[in-house]
Design an enzyme around this catalytic site. Structure first.
Site, mmCIF file in Angstrom:
data_model
loop_
_atom_site.group_PDB
_atom_site.id
_atom_site.type_symbol
_atom_site.label_atom_id
_atom_site.label_comp_id
_atom_site.label_asym_id
_atom_site.label_seq_id
_atom_site.Cartn_x
_atom_site.Cartn_y
_atom_site.Cartn_z
ATOM 1 N N ASP A 237 41.911 46.100 39.611
ATOM 2 C CA ASP A 237 41.786 47.543 39.395
ATOM 3 C C ASP A 237 40.383 48.032 39.728
ATOM 4 O O ASP A 237 39.429 47.258 39.737
ATOM 5 C CB ASP A 237 42.036 47.889 37.920
ATOM 6 C CG ASP A 237 43.457 47.600 37.474
ATOM 7 O OD1 ASP A 237 44.319 47.361 38.339
ATOM 8 O OD2 ASP A 237 43.693 47.607 36.245
ATOM 9 N N TYR B 266 41.788 35.590 33.748
ATOM 10 C CA TYR B 266 40.930 36.753 33.555
ATOM 11 C C TYR B 266 40.180 36.613 32.237
ATOM 12 O O TYR B 266 40.699 36.040 31.280
ATOM 13 C CB TYR B 266 41.769 38.035 33.477
ATOM 14 C CG TYR B 266 42.226 38.576 34.800
ATOM 15 C CD1 TYR B 266 41.440 39.473 35.511
ATOM 16 C CD2 TYR B 266 43.457 38.203 35.341
ATOM 17 C CE1 TYR B 266 41.868 39.992 36.727
ATOM 18 C CE2 TYR B 266 43.897 38.726 36.561
ATOM 19 C CZ TYR B 266 43.088 39.624 37.248
ATOM 20 O OH TYR B 266 43.508 40.142 38.450
#
Lengths: 245, 245
Positions: free
Chosen positions: A53, A111
């Site tokens: 993102d 992540y």
């Protein structure tokens, strides 16, 4: 035709994410394709291990590209280091077999979401850490995280508009740790839907803050649609730690 | 009259250093004085533990100011946190005796200079670390550092123009360490002349790079004037770690 695999570090603060949307835009993919195309004289397309993102960072993003260029990988690294902006570094490069595909072949990705839970921000990591001084209950967060481990339909945890694509994913682990007030939420899974990591972290944070309970997280998961609760955590705290093949 | 001691963290990247040069300028002192003056309705003067050069950072800078304002120190901290820019944080504040003076009373200060000696920069600390991939010999640097330990006239290690001020200072220790290619030069002394830390680091780096030897450093010190060799190390790698009283 050579197939070259790259490991890339980037500070995503000022970018619209990894994926190129149009030529000349402010994305990491475009910046790298642009430099590689100038270097090779070819129209290089870079295949990334996934989208990140806008505002999300990467420590070891994996990508590959095909080229007829005969420069050594070290020369290519030097060229990239010289011509990429200071917030993108290609750390290493290696020849791989022609069938290697950074997106199709990825087995899992990890992540890390960082939260500074001290009273005040730290000026030196302020662009890479989400700041909140509100009390966060880590054991409640860990209990709720357990609900999400395994293979589930994660429709409730994505802002993906289309419902035609498969939304089943497997989360292998979620580790939540804390050192000196810095909380790290580390999530490994076989793949992540649009905004999925940030919605998971946002939802777990609601649990940590006492606004949701782990039974609520179970209900949200079972609902199989994106509901109001479970806000999306701010992008700047998120970093792609690694992609495994 | 209350006398309040503050511990301040700042990212000096965009500032012209600690010390105010005129009203409204881009210095850390001005930014803090401005917010404190608004908070108290008084014309606050902040006394800092010393000047830091443009671009130099601080982890624990000490300063004090006098005020009639009766707000609690916690309320003051919250006010400062809200109105200071994101690259300056007052971490703590305490009442001290009326005679405490951040500059006159400081016993010693510790600076840390960071060098990334890996091939490529790390995007996440790029603003706080000097980057060079050239081979640096740490034991040569340590040997040369020994020359500077103790009480000396440091005229050769300052860009101070006036020669009327005393230039004798005591360096208590210089520790040079390395972890994962990040070299840290930690220097503690009773006081530092203009640019002195950066010139010392620049000179020691020349030794590490094989361009000077420790006997040259001795000669430079004995010369008691600023010579051509011993370049000033870039500001961004330097951070004031602490001030001791």
């Amino acid at each position: 035709m050579r197939n070259l695999k790259m490991k890339i570090q980037y500070d995503g603060s000022k970018y619209k994410g990894w994926q190129r949307q149009k030529v000349g835009d402010l994305t990491i993919q475009y910046k790298i394709e642009n430099v590689l195309s100038k270097m090779t004289g070819e129209d290089i397309k870079v295949i990334g291990c996934g989208r990140t993102d806008a505002g999300v960072h990467a420590e070891n993003y994996i990508a590959n590209f095909h080229t007829e260029c005969e420069l050594s990988t070290n020369s290519m690294l030097d060229y990239l280091y010289e011509f990429l902006p200071e917030d993108i570094v290609v750390k290493s490069m290696e020849e791989v077999g022609e069938r290697f595909h950074a997106r199709y072949n990825v087995k899992s990705k990890t992540y890390v979401y960082k939260i500074n839970n001290n009273k005040f921000r730290n000026v030196f990591n302020r662009k890479y850490v989400y700041q909140t001084e509100e009390h966060i209950n880590l054991s409640d967060m860990r209990e709720a995280a357990e609900v999400l481990i395994g293979t589930h339909d994660f429709q409730s945890f994505t802002n993906l508009k289309s419902s035609t694509k498969p939304t089943v994913r497997t989360i292998n682990y979620i580790n939540i740790s804390e050192v000196n007030g810095i909380i790290e939420v580390e999530i490994n899974g076989d793949g992540f839907l649009l905004n999925m990591v940030r919605i998971i972290v946002g939802t777990l944070l609601e649990v940590g803050l006492g606004k949701l309970k782990s039974v609520d997280v179970k209900k949200i998961l079972d609902e199989k649609k994106r509901l109001e609760y479970g806000p999306i955590a701010k992008a700047k705290g998120l970093c792609l730690k690694e992609a495994l093949y």
